[in-house]
Design an enzyme around this catalytic site. Structure first.
Site, mmCIF file in Angstrom:
data_model
loop_
_atom_site.group_PDB
_atom_site.id
_atom_site.type_symbol
_atom_site.label_atom_id
_atom_site.label_comp_id
_atom_site.label_asym_id
_atom_site.label_seq_id
_atom_site.Cartn_x
_atom_site.Cartn_y
_atom_site.Cartn_z
ATOM 1 N N ALA A 125 -1.003 -10.354 4.025
ATOM 2 C CA ALA A 125 -1.238 -9.740 2.718
ATOM 3 C C ALA A 125 -1.002 -8.235 2.872
ATOM 4 O O ALA A 125 -1.017 -7.717 3.984
ATOM 5 C CB ALA A 125 -2.670 -10.021 2.286
ATOM 6 N N GLY B 185 -2.020 -13.739 5.864
ATOM 7 C CA GLY B 185 -1.499 -14.442 4.689
ATOM 8 C C GLY B 185 -0.085 -14.955 4.900
ATOM 9 O O GLY B 185 0.331 -15.929 4.260
ATOM 10 N N GLU C 147 -0.572 -18.115 6.710
ATOM 11 C CA GLU C 147 -1.174 -19.065 5.756
ATOM 12 C C GLU C 147 -0.110 -19.605 4.801
ATOM 13 O O GLU C 147 -0.149 -20.776 4.411
ATOM 14 C CB GLU C 147 -2.301 -18.372 4.982
ATOM 15 N N GLU D 54 -7.014 -11.556 10.716
ATOM 16 C CA GLU D 54 -7.883 -10.951 9.700
ATOM 17 C C GLU D 54 -9.192 -10.427 10.273
ATOM 18 O O GLU D 54 -9.730 -9.420 9.810
ATOM 19 C CB GLU D 54 -8.190 -11.967 8.592
HETATM 20 C C1 3H9 Z 1 -4.410 -10.921 5.178
HETATM 21 O O1 3H9 Z 1 -3.328 -11.392 5.309
HETATM 22 C C2 3H9 Z 1 -5.493 -11.513 4.309
HETATM 23 C C3 3H9 Z 1 -5.221 -12.935 3.895
HETATM 24 O O2 3H9 Z 1 -5.784 -13.842 4.805
HETATM 25 C C4 3H9 Z 1 -5.898 -13.249 2.582
HETATM 26 C C5 3H9 Z 1 -5.288 -12.737 1.367
HETATM 27 C C6 3H9 Z 1 -5.963 -13.212 0.139
HETATM 28 N N1 3H9 Z 1 -0.048 -4.482 4.829
HETATM 29 O O3 3H9 Z 1 2.175 -1.758 12.857
HETATM 30 P P1 3H9 Z 1 3.485 -1.089 12.565
HETATM 31 C C7 3H9 Z 1 2.667 -1.176 7.688
HETATM 32 S S1 3H9 Z 1 -4.851 -9.465 5.940
HETATM 33 C C8 3H9 Z 1 0.365 -3.246 4.547
HETATM 34 O O4 3H9 Z 1 3.635 0.324 12.927
HETATM 35 P P2 3H9 Z 1 4.825 -2.749 14.502
HETATM 36 C C9 3H9 Z 1 2.029 -0.240 8.685
HETATM 37 O O5 3H9 Z 1 0.934 0.432 8.106
HETATM 38 C C10 3H9 Z 1 -3.374 -8.999 6.806
HETATM 39 N N2 3H9 Z 1 1.060 -2.472 5.414
HETATM 40 O O6 3H9 Z 1 4.728 -1.921 13.145
HETATM 41 C C11 3H9 Z 1 3.176 0.679 9.031
HETATM 42 O O7 3H9 Z 1 3.288 1.628 7.977
HETATM 43 P P3 3H9 Z 1 3.763 3.120 8.278
HETATM 44 C C12 3H9 Z 1 -3.173 -9.764 8.054
HETATM 45 C C13 3H9 Z 1 1.345 -2.986 6.603
HETATM 46 O O8 3H9 Z 1 6.216 -3.196 14.599
HETATM 47 C C14 3H9 Z 1 4.389 -0.240 8.969
HETATM 48 O O9 3H9 Z 1 3.976 -1.361 8.179
HETATM 49 N N3 3H9 Z 1 -2.054 -9.234 8.789
HETATM 50 C C15 3H9 Z 1 0.952 -4.277 6.964
HETATM 51 O O10 3H9 Z 1 4.198 -1.993 15.619
HETATM 52 C C16 3H9 Z 1 4.837 -0.731 10.334
HETATM 53 O O11 3H9 Z 1 3.720 -1.299 11.005
HETATM 54 C C17 3H9 Z 1 -2.208 -8.291 9.732
HETATM 55 O O12 3H9 Z 1 -3.313 -7.864 10.024
HETATM 56 C C18 3H9 Z 1 0.215 -5.045 6.026
HETATM 57 N N4 3H9 Z 1 -0.180 -6.307 6.285
HETATM 58 O O13 3H9 Z 1 3.895 -4.028 14.277
HETATM 59 C C19 3H9 Z 1 -0.953 -7.801 10.403
HETATM 60 N N5 3H9 Z 1 1.364 -4.534 8.239
HETATM 61 O O14 3H9 Z 1 5.128 2.985 8.858
HETATM 62 C C20 3H9 Z 1 -0.917 -6.306 10.384
HETATM 63 C C21 3H9 Z 1 2.024 -3.425 8.634
HETATM 64 O O15 3H9 Z 1 3.699 3.762 6.937
HETATM 65 N N6 3H9 Z 1 0.290 -5.765 10.943
HETATM 66 N N7 3H9 Z 1 2.022 -2.497 7.653
HETATM 67 O O16 3H9 Z 1 2.763 3.665 9.248
HETATM 68 C C22 3H9 Z 1 0.558 -5.745 12.261
HETATM 69 O O17 3H9 Z 1 -0.174 -6.246 13.080
HETATM 70 C C23 3H9 Z 1 1.793 -5.017 12.702
HETATM 71 O O18 3H9 Z 1 2.179 -4.171 11.646
HETATM 72 C C24 3H9 Z 1 3.011 -5.893 13.078
HETATM 73 C C25 3H9 Z 1 4.221 -4.976 13.344
HETATM 74 C C26 3H9 Z 1 2.657 -6.681 14.344
HETATM 75 C C27 3H9 Z 1 3.348 -6.836 11.964
#
Ligand code: 3H9
Length: 688
Positions: free
Chosen positions: A66, A105, A108, A128
């Site tokens: 999400a 998400g 999911e 999460e």
């Molecule tokens: C969820 O899904 C809830 C659901 O269960 C329920 C819903 C109802 N959203 O980390 P990076 C941005 S909760 C918004 O440097 P990498 C990040 O801020 C979510 N922004 O890259 C950054 O921005 P900036 C569950 C996001 O290659 C840019 O993208 N998911 C999101 O080192 C690059 O990110 C997670 O917790 C997001 N979801 O790593 C996964 N994700 O360039 C969270 C990233 O402006 N994400 N951004 O600073 C990660 O773990 C890593 O970003 C990922 C890539 C491994 C994907």
């Protein structure tokens, strides 16, 4: 191909529709993506020519979750729940084709698809919990139906993703697509096979949950009580899995949604989401010319093969970067390399790495006794005795040996990086790289920016920090940098409290209950009370010195503030009780009863106050950098968001009022930071 909206495309090829999202950088399921997917699914499901659907993503990853930035804001766009429900109930088989990281998400969404194919390099997971949340789009109900209750609990409460191969073995992925193959085409081919077999949509909601016994849940709670201490999300996840096992699917979903709503509105998740963005903000360095590039680092040199030097070396070896490690004495060098090997052997014994990994990493390590061995290194990190004369002398020598453009880094915890840099003819190539012990484990890396550190050197340090899996945070030069400078405030108050009336175990208990892994006195015992102490110079001026004089130098001597048994279990010490009371009497201190609230305020608020000074002086670039330091380097409980976020939680005005109340006891020279007063007076926040 039809563009449904700017980020979602739909194409139909001989009965199979492909819905594809391309929302940079990580295909977060933002409103625009949900809108596009909803419209694309409606269109594909309504199209009689479409018999099966493949869902895939362009760019570097499948949906990474999400959009975290949408939480806490009024809902916008199509609902993810409605979209997933539509996919779940679709009469045509839907196949997810996964690459990169399908997280939260995003995973999911994949789980609601009827079938899943993936590249072996893909990772799937429900992280999460790290955001203080639970998987709120059906994950807590569907994952247990694939992998069983026990594995689902483990995966969701740790938040750790699993790789494609393991996901396949667990039954999460139906088919692995060879690396390098065209994933989209493979997804379509898989859909055609399903059609050829007449395979109907397969819905997880129709599957049972395996292994969900009451004992499983009781045992899981008990085993993890310490790790989950203070956190709301893991318990909520456990309750959701219990619901998955005991309630009909739709009721389970309702339970999940109710608990998700509670978590997302709570302060813990707000804190942890703030930390997520704070860690990413920390990677951005103010004041650098745009486009500044990192220097290549192909070989790293380390001076000092002690605990710190060895731990630092492991970070690079783990990433395949060759390391030359230099010591002055052969015995010390041998001990150092043997320790590195032993650490790797232990990891191999626990199944974390293979024997081949151990061999490959050790093969990258070149031990030596002469500094000249470092001549071909692109970066040299010193990890020698914490003494200015020793360090400047070493830097002078290194300056003569290293090629122009090579970077010299110091791992000093307190010393003036500018003075160390001045010992060389290349202060622009000098930077502080302050690792935290154990250096191969702790995530924090303070990157100390000297007055003359060149932009490329800073960028190199930040990039390399990320490469080795650290969270790098820039600090300016001051005594102790961001972390230790604030830690000193906590120590001063801890020392004062035990003279005024509390005892070490009282202070430690309050710190532990606040969420730190241990209190200041337990930490002293672990680190050793004799850091910077010597028998010859000891004057018995503090409780700590007197304990050292009794050879109670911490865990390593079996006693410090606490007594320790052979297994290092600690117990309260009557001798220390008496020693403290005698010491206080000798100083004429009238001891008094001190309540837990005062202990907590005195441990934490002076740290916040120092944080405000650090911010005002520009030592930290932003308040969130301070919080990132404390969470990743000192075990500050993530659900409290770090000291500056915590200040905002209690309110700066409350912090100022408490500091004023305690002022007479806070020690000579204690002053309230003007910035703290200002934030309090204006009713502002430090953390936005
Ligand atoms: C969820 O899904 C809830 C659901 O269960 C329920 C819903 C109802 N959203 O980390 P990076 C941005 S909760 C918004 O440097 P990498 C990040 O801020 C979510 N922004 O890259 C950054 O921005 P900036 C569950 C996001 O290659 C840019 O993208 N998911 C999101 O080192 C690059 O990110 C997670 O917790 C997001 N979801 O790593 C996964 N994700 O360039 C969270 C990233 O402006 N994400 N951004 O600073 C990660 O773990 C890593 O970003 C990922 C890539 C491994 C994907």
């Amino acid at each position: 191909m039809t563009a449904i909206n700017p980020v979602v495309d739909l194409s139909v090829d001989d009965g199979v529709a492909v819905i594809s999202s391309h929302h940079e950088p990580v295909n977060a399921l933002s409103a625009i993506v949900r809108d596009g997917l909803t419209a694309a699914f409606e269109q594909a499901l309504a199209d009689p020519a479409v018999r099966a659907i493949v869902l895939t993503c362009a760019g570097r990853t499948f949906f990474a979750g999400a959009d975290i930035s949408e939480f806490g804001k009024p809902p916008q766009g199509a609902s993810l729940h409605a979209l997933l429900d539509r996919i779940d109930r679709a009469a045509k088989p839907v196949v997810a084709a996964i690459h990169g990281t399908a997280l939260g998400g995003g995973f999911e969404t994949a789980l609601v698809c009827h079938y899943r194919v993936a590249l072996p390099s893909a990772k799937v997971g429900l992280p999460e919990v790290k955001l203080g949340l639970l998987p709120g789009a059906g994950g807590t109900q569907r994952l247990p139906r694939v992998v069983g209750a026990a594995k689902a609990l483990e995966l969701m409460t740790s938040g750790t993703p699993v790789g494609g191969k393991q996901a396949h073995a667990l039954g999460i992925i139906d088919e692995l697509v060879p690396e390098g193959a065209d994933l989209r085409a493979a997804g379509v081919a898989y859909a055609r096979q399903l059609l050829a077999r007449g395979a109907p949509p397969r819905r997880l909601r129709e599957q049972p949950v395996a292994g969900a016994t009451p004992e499983l849940f009781a045992d899981f709670r008990q085993r993890n009580a310490k790790a989950f201490r203070g956190f709301d999300a893991p318990e909520a996840i456990i309750q959701c899995v219990e619901a998955a096992a005991s309630q009909p699917f739709d009721e389970g979903l309702a339970t999940e949604r109710r608990l998700f709503q509670q978590l997302v509105a709570g302060v813990q998740s707000r804190a942890q989401r703030y930390v997520f963005f704070g860690e990413r903000a920390a990677a951005k360095v103010d004041g650098l010319p745009p486009g500044t590039a990192a220097r290549p680092v192909k070989r790293v040199g380390i001076v000092g093969a002690g605990t710190m030097g060895g731990g630092i070396a492991m970070n690079f070896l783990n990433r395949g970067i060759p390391v030359t490690i230099v010591e002055t004495a052969a015995a010390a060098l041998e001990r150092g390399t043997a320790t590195i090997r032993r650490n790797y052997d232990n990891s191999a014994a626990r199944g974390r790495i293979s024997a081949a990994d151990v061999a490959a990493r050790m093969a990258l390590l070149a031990p030596g006794l002469e500094l000249e061995r470092l001549a071909d290194c692109d970066l040299v990190i010193e990890a020698v005795y914490e003494d200015m004369a020793v360090k400047t002398e070493l830097f002078r020598k290194l300056d003569a040996i290293l090629r122009p453009g090579a970077i010299l880094a110091t791992n000093t915890s307190y010393l003036d990086v500018n003075q160390i840099a001045a010992a060389t003819g290349r202060p622009q190539d000098v930077v502080g790289l302050h690792f935290f012990s154990p250096a191969n484990v702790m995530k924090l890396l303070e990157v100390v920016r000297g007055a003359k550190t060149a932009p490329e050197v800073l960028v190199t340090a930040m990039t390399l920090g990320k490469t080795i899996g650290k969270v790098p945070v820039v600090s300016g030069v001051c005594h102790g940098f961001i972390g230790n400078r604030m830690l000193a405030q906590r120590r001063i108050q801890g020392d004062a409290l035990i003279l005024e009336g509390a005892l070490p175990w009282d202070v430690d208990r309050v710190a532990y209950d606040f969420g730190w892994p241990m209190g200041p006195f337990q930490m002293s015992d672990l680190a050793g009370l004799d850091l910077g102490w010597s028998k010859e110079k000891s004057t018995g001026a503090t409780v700590r010195e007197r304990l050292c004089e009794l050879d109670r130098r911490g865990q390593k001597t079996g006693a410090g503030y606490y007594d320790y048994d052979a297994k290092r279990n600690r117990s309260r010490s009557a001798l220390v009780d008496k020693l403290i009371l005698d010491f206080a009497a000798e100083k004429g201190i009238q001891r008094r009863a001190i309540d837990d609230r005062e202990i907590l305020e005195r441990l934490v608020y002076p740290m916040i106050n120092e944080g405000a000074k650090i911010l005002a002086e520009g030592i930290a670039q932003r308040a969130s950098d301070i919080d990132v330091v404390w969470i990743n380097g000192y075990g500050w409980p993530a659900y409290r968001g770090g000291p500056m976020f915590y200040a905002d939680t209690v309110g700066a005005a409350e912090v100022v009022a408490a500091l004023e109340r305690h002022a007479p006891r806070l020690g000579e020279g204690f002053t309230i930071a003007p910035l703290l007063r200002e934030v309090a007076a204006q009713g502002r926040r430090f953390t936005g």
